[in-house]
Design an enzyme around this catalytic site. Structure first.
Site, mmCIF file in Angstrom:
data_model
loop_
_atom_site.group_PDB
_atom_site.id
_atom_site.type_symbol
_atom_site.label_atom_id
_atom_site.label_comp_id
_atom_site.label_asym_id
_atom_site.label_seq_id
_atom_site.Cartn_x
_atom_site.Cartn_y
_atom_site.Cartn_z
ATOM 1 N N ASP A 114 0.828 -1.215 0.000
ATOM 2 C CA ASP A 114 0.000 0.000 0.000
ATOM 3 C C ASP A 114 0.861 1.263 0.000
ATOM 4 O OD1 ASP A 114 -2.289 1.487 0.036
ATOM 5 O OD2 ASP A 114 -2.722 1.171 2.162
ATOM 6 N N GLY A 115 0.315 2.326 -0.577
ATOM 7 C CA GLY A 115 0.980 3.630 -0.513
ATOM 8 C C GLY A 115 1.594 4.087 -1.830
ATOM 9 N N GLY A 166 0.112 5.268 -4.487
ATOM 10 C CA GLY A 166 -0.495 6.512 -4.968
ATOM 11 C C GLY A 166 0.079 7.719 -4.235
ATOM 12 N N ASN A 169 -10.581 -3.124 -6.123
ATOM 13 C CA ASN A 169 -9.733 -2.182 -6.877
ATOM 14 C C ASN A 169 -10.261 -1.871 -8.292
ATOM 15 O OD1 ASN A 169 -6.578 -3.274 -5.412
ATOM 16 N ND2 ASN A 169 -7.859 -1.524 -4.878
ATOM 17 N N ARG A 199 -5.361 -1.503 8.595
ATOM 18 C CA ARG A 199 -6.523 -2.343 8.256
ATOM 19 C C ARG A 199 -6.053 -3.602 7.549
ATOM 20 N NH1 ARG A 199 -7.924 2.642 6.513
ATOM 21 N NH2 ARG A 199 -7.193 2.193 4.414
ATOM 22 N N SER A 209 -8.156 -4.918 5.207
ATOM 23 C CA SER A 209 -8.717 -4.697 3.869
ATOM 24 C C SER A 209 -9.019 -5.988 3.112
ATOM 25 C CB SER A 209 -7.772 -3.820 3.039
ATOM 26 O OG SER A 209 -7.622 -2.569 3.633
HETATM 27 C C1 FPP Z 1 -2.227 0.110 -3.256
HETATM 28 O O1 FPP Z 1 -1.662 1.390 -3.200
HETATM 29 C C2 FPP Z 1 -1.664 -0.592 -4.386
HETATM 30 C C3 FPP Z 1 -2.366 -1.185 -5.385
HETATM 31 C C4 FPP Z 1 -3.823 -1.244 -5.436
HETATM 32 C C5 FPP Z 1 -1.687 -1.808 -6.506
HETATM 33 C C6 FPP Z 1 -0.503 -2.610 -6.077
HETATM 34 C C7 FPP Z 1 0.200 -3.006 -7.269
HETATM 35 C C8 FPP Z 1 1.537 -3.074 -7.351
HETATM 36 C C9 FPP Z 1 2.465 -2.807 -6.250
HETATM 37 C C10 FPP Z 1 2.120 -3.515 -8.582
HETATM 38 C C11 FPP Z 1 2.364 -4.978 -8.407
HETATM 39 C C12 FPP Z 1 2.993 -5.489 -9.538
HETATM 40 C C13 FPP Z 1 3.325 -6.747 -9.662
HETATM 41 C C14 FPP Z 1 4.147 -7.063 -10.786
HETATM 42 C C15 FPP Z 1 2.888 -7.818 -8.752
HETATM 43 P P1 FPP Z 1 -2.629 2.644 -3.417
HETATM 44 O O2 FPP Z 1 -2.695 2.922 -4.875
HETATM 45 O O3 FPP Z 1 -3.933 2.359 -2.758
HETATM 46 O O4 FPP Z 1 -1.848 3.751 -2.694
HETATM 47 P P2 FPP Z 1 -2.503 4.987 -1.947
HETATM 48 O O5 FPP Z 1 -3.245 4.419 -0.771
HETATM 49 O O6 FPP Z 1 -1.324 5.778 -1.539
HETATM 50 O O7 FPP Z 1 -3.384 5.707 -2.927
#
Ligand code: FPP
Length: 243
Positions: free
Chosen positions: A20-21, A23, A68, A197, A199
């Site tokens: 997570d994180g 974004g 997602n 969480r 989640s």
């Molecule tokens: C959550 O961070 C992350 C995701 C929903 C996507 C995770 C995907 C990857 C790390 C790429 C994985 C790739 C492979 C090849 C397995 P968020 O977008 O919710 O972050 P935020 O809470 O800061 O918005």
């Protein structure tokens, strides 16, 4: 982790990670969210290989939840492209995973995923089925409740056909119909990015897991952070409801 630190500790057999994180990592740098996911995919490569080098037997990475799909289509497309690129790389004979002997397993609902991703994933599962160093569960289109529902539906079918008796259903009957059938439950679940969480991640399997949280955004997560999580875990005393 130094050899000294490794001596005398019992490593967790199974580690789950909620990546997570991405974004927020991108936003804080004035980048598009997709750049955060790209950096997150690189952190995944590093941590996955490091876990295998340490001797962890199972690692589960939460990459895309059943929720997602609600994200903007552009972001979903960018994440799917990262999966495609990674699966192509992992399917290549020269990949780091191949050298390390990683076995891959998809946990998640295949039916909701683009068919080319499912076929790449199935190729990787077939191609690594005999590997033994570490099993990597990729949780893609995964939801813990959905997984339990899947198990319950299987049991209902067996009851209907007379193969099972409702009165004798056990916890093992549910576990053995989850996507993680045959695997130990996660000993340690890690969630970076300052969120506390689960989640919908491995909610059945996490009944006795230890949790480790940190404020680090996933793209910044390093092998040193994994060491810290493991060493903290090793200092805890798991009692499984006993005294
Ligand atoms: C959550 O961070 C992350 C995701 C929903 C996507 C995770 C995907 C990857 C790390 C790429 C994985 C790739 C492979 C090849 C397995 P968020 O977008 O919710 O972050 P935020 O809470 O800061 O918005």
């Amino acid at each position: 982790m130094t050899q000294e630190e490794k001596q005398g500790i019992v490593l967790p057999r199974h580690i789950g990670i909620i990546m997570d994180g991405n974004g927020r990592w991108a936003k804080s740098r004035g980048l598009e969210r997709s750049e955060g996911h790209k950096a997150g995919a690189n952190a995944f490569r590093t941590i996955c290989n490091y876990g295998a080098d340490l001797g962890i037997e199972y690692m589960t990475f939460y990459a895309f939840s059943t929720e997602n799909w609600k994200r903007p289509p552009k972001e979903v497309r960018a994440i799917m492209k990262l999966f495609r690129d990674y699966l192509d790389e992992a399917n290549s004979r020269e990949s780091e995973n191949e050298k390390r002997g990683l076995r891959f397993h998809l946990i998640g609902e295949k039916s909701g995923l683009p068919s080319d991703i499912v076929s790449r994933m199935e190729k990787l599962e077939r191609g690594t089925a005999d590997k033994k160093v570490m099993t990597v569960n990729l949780a893609i289109n995964y939801g813990g409740r959905d997984e339990i529902l899947h198990s319950v539906k299987e049991i209902a079918k067996e009851i209907k056909s007379g193969k099972m008796n409702p009165g004798s259903i056990t916890e093992d009957d549910i576990s053995s119909r989850l996507f993680t059938a045959g695997q130990p439950d996660p000993d340690l679940i890690i969630r970076p990015s300052g969120e506390y969480r689960l989640s919908n991640f491995m909610i059945w399997q996490a009944a006795y897991s230890e949790f480790w949280y940190s404020d680090i955004m996933w793209p910044d997560f390093t092998p040193d952070d994994l060491d810290r999580a493991i060493l903290d875990y090793c200092r805890r005393n798991r009692r499984y409801g006993g005294v």
